[in-house]
Design an enzyme around this catalytic site. Structure first.
Site, mmCIF file in Angstrom:
data_model
loop_
_atom_site.group_PDB
_atom_site.id
_atom_site.type_symbol
_atom_site.label_atom_id
_atom_site.label_comp_id
_atom_site.label_asym_id
_atom_site.label_seq_id
_atom_site.Cartn_x
_atom_site.Cartn_y
_atom_site.Cartn_z
ATOM 1 N N LYS A 1 -8.979 9.059 15.841
ATOM 2 C CA LYS A 1 -8.916 10.286 15.132
ATOM 3 C C LYS A 1 -9.681 10.044 13.564
ATOM 4 C CE LYS A 1 -5.136 8.914 12.271
ATOM 5 N NZ LYS A 1 -5.320 9.160 10.871
ATOM 6 N N ALA B 1 1.360 9.215 3.327
ATOM 7 C CA ALA B 1 2.471 8.805 2.477
ATOM 8 C C ALA B 1 3.202 9.529 1.362
ATOM 9 C CB ALA B 1 1.885 7.446 1.777
ATOM 10 N N SER C 1 -6.079 12.861 2.988
ATOM 11 C CA SER C 1 -6.599 11.818 3.923
ATOM 12 C C SER C 1 -7.906 11.233 3.339
ATOM 13 C CB SER C 1 -7.279 12.834 4.992
ATOM 14 O OG SER C 1 -8.343 12.073 5.803
ATOM 15 N N GLY D 1 0.699 -0.985 -0.044
ATOM 16 C CA GLY D 1 -0.080 -0.244 0.105
ATOM 17 C C GLY D 1 0.715 1.433 0.138
ATOM 18 N N SER D 2 0.100 2.249 0.194
ATOM 19 C CA SER D 2 0.735 3.552 0.153
ATOM 20 C C SER D 2 2.011 3.888 1.141
ATOM 21 C CB SER D 2 -0.246 4.783 -0.091
ATOM 22 O OG SER D 2 -1.095 4.813 1.013
ATOM 23 N N PHE D 3 1.393 3.880 2.143
ATOM 24 C CA PHE D 3 2.588 4.216 3.495
ATOM 25 C C PHE D 3 3.617 3.320 3.437
ATOM 26 C CE2 PHE D 3 3.111 4.988 8.260
ATOM 27 C CZ PHE D 3 3.739 6.141 7.960
#
Length: 332
Positions: free
Chosen positions: A190, A139, A253, A11-13
Site C-alpha cells: 500500500k 503516529a 502520510s 521514530g514517530s510511531f
C-alpha cells in the site's frame, strides 16, 4: 498493569505507541542512537524531531544504551525502517532472551531477498516469537488518543493475543489475524500505491484519478499478496484497504507527501530530504518491482512508478501509459 516494553528506535510511531502504553501503566523504554532525540524525550518531554507537539508522559524513558533498554523487557518493539530490521536483530542477538516477544511495526520487505520482515527477524532471532502489528495508524493521531484500529498477526497466535491484550485501550482497538503473510504484504504494497497517489496530487489531477489509483492499486496488492500465500479476504481488512485509504488520503502520510513532491518535479532523493524521514514507498517500489518481475506478476502501477522514480520517466507520461494500455476486463 506493570508490563515492561522496549522500543528500539525513537521514530514517530514507536514514540506514539510508548505514549499510549504509558497512559495505561506500561513501563516503556525507548532506545535511539541519536543523543539529541533521547535528551528531548527525557528532558523536554517531547520527541521534537519525529513527533513534535506530543507530550511524553511519566512512564516513558529514553536511552542511548541498547542493552539497558532490552534487558528486563517482556516485549521488544522493532521501531525502525524496514531496511534496518536485519542489522538491528543482529545487534541484539546476544542480549535478548528466548521469552521476550519481538514485535515489528515496520511495513516493507527486504530488498534483494524479497523476504517478509517476520522471516528476516526469525532468521536472526530464531528462538523468539514474532508478532506483526499493522494497520491504518498515523503516529500523530495515536499520540492524541484519536480512535484507531490495528491488527496483530503471528505464526503463533497465542503471542498475537498477548500483544492484543497489551496494546488494547478504549481508543486503540486491536484485532488478531492468523494470515501473517497477507497482513505484511498488504501493509508493504500500500505504500507504493500511496506514493503513486501523491504523484497524482502533485501533477494536479483530481479525485477521479486518485480513486482509480487506489482501486486498481488494490488489485495489485491482492494479486501479489495471494501469489505469495496471503488470503484474499485479508486485503479487504484493516491492513489492506484500511491502510490504503488512510495512507493515500492523509497529509500525515510521508508516502503521499513525497509523491506530491515527485509529481511536482522533485527527484526521489530530493523528496526524501524534504520529508526528513524514511519514505518506505520508495524502497518498497524497488523491492516489489524486482519481486514481481521474478514471479511474472502484472503490477502496472508499480511498474510505471518504478520507472518514474528510478529511470526518470516523466510522471504525466507514466499516467498516459497506464491509461492507454490494452483493453481488458476489470477483473484483470
Amino acid at each position: 498493569m506493570c508490563s515492561k516494553i522496549a522500543f528500539l528506535g525513537g521514530g514517530s510511531f514507536g514514540t506514539a505507541l510508548s505514549i499510549m502504553l504509558a497512559k495505561k501503566g506500561v513501563l516503556a523504554k525507548i532506545w535511539d542512537r541519536n543523543k539529541d532525540v533521547v535528551d528531548d524525550i527525557n528532558i523536554k518531554k517531547e520527541n521534537i524531531r519525529y513527533l513534535h507537539g506530543a507530550v511524553i508522559p511519566v512512564g516513558v524513558e529514553a536511552f542511548t544504551d541498547i542493552k539497558e533498554v532490552v534487558q528486563d523487557s517482556e516485549y521488544i518493539v522493532l521501531a525502525v525502517p524496514s531496511h534496518v530490521v536485519r542489522n538491528l536483530c543482529k545487534d541484539i542477538r546476544e542480549i535478548v532472551s528466548e521469552n521476550q516477544i519481538i514485535i515489528s511495526i515496520a511495513k516493507g520487505i527486504e530488498a534483494g531477498s524479497g523476504k517478509r520482515l517476520s522471516q528476516v527477524i526469525s532468521e536472526e532471532l530464531p528462538n523468539n516469537s514474532v508478532v506483526i502489528l499493522s494497520g491504518p495508524s498515523h503516529a500523530e493521531e495515536v499520540a492524541q488518543d484519536i480512535p484507531t484500529t490495528v491488527v496483530v498477526a503471528s505464526e503463533k497466535m497465542e503471542y498475537a493475543k498477548k500483544v492484543q491484550d497489551l496494546f488494547m485501550t478504549n481508543k486503540f482497538r486491536v484485532y488478531t489475524n492468523e494470515d501473517i503473510i497477507g497482513v505484511e504484504i498488504g501493509g508493504a504494497v500500500k505504500n507504493i500505491i500511496a506514493l503513486a497517489a501523491g504523484v497524482s496530487d502533485g501533477i494536479g489531477y483530481g479525485d477521479n484519478t486518485k480513486a482509480a489509483l487506489m482501486t486498481r492499486g488494490m488489485s495489485e496488492i491482492v494479486r501479489i499478496g495471494t501469489k505469495l500465500g496471503g488470503k484474499k479476504e485479508t486485503f479487504a481488512g484493516l491492513t489492506g484497504i484500511g491502510d490504503l485509504i488512510v495512507t493515500c488520503t492523509s497529509m500525515h502520510s510521508r508516502n503521499r507527501r513525497a509523491g506530491i513532491l515527485i509529481g511536482k518535479g522533485s527527484t526521489a532523493e530530493e523528496a526524501t530530504r524534504e520529508i526528513g524521514m524514511v519514505v518506505e514507498g520508495i524502497k518498497a517500489c524497488k523491492a516489489f518491482y524486482e519481486l514481481k518481475e521474478k514471479l511474472g506478476i502484472s503490477m502496472p502501477i508499480t511498474d510505471v512508478l518504478y520507472k518514474v522514480i528510478f529511470e526518470g520517466k516523466e510522471p504525466k507520461y507514466g499516467v498516459y501509459e497506464l491509461m492507454t494500455r490494452d483493453k481488458k476486463g476489470e477483473e484483470y
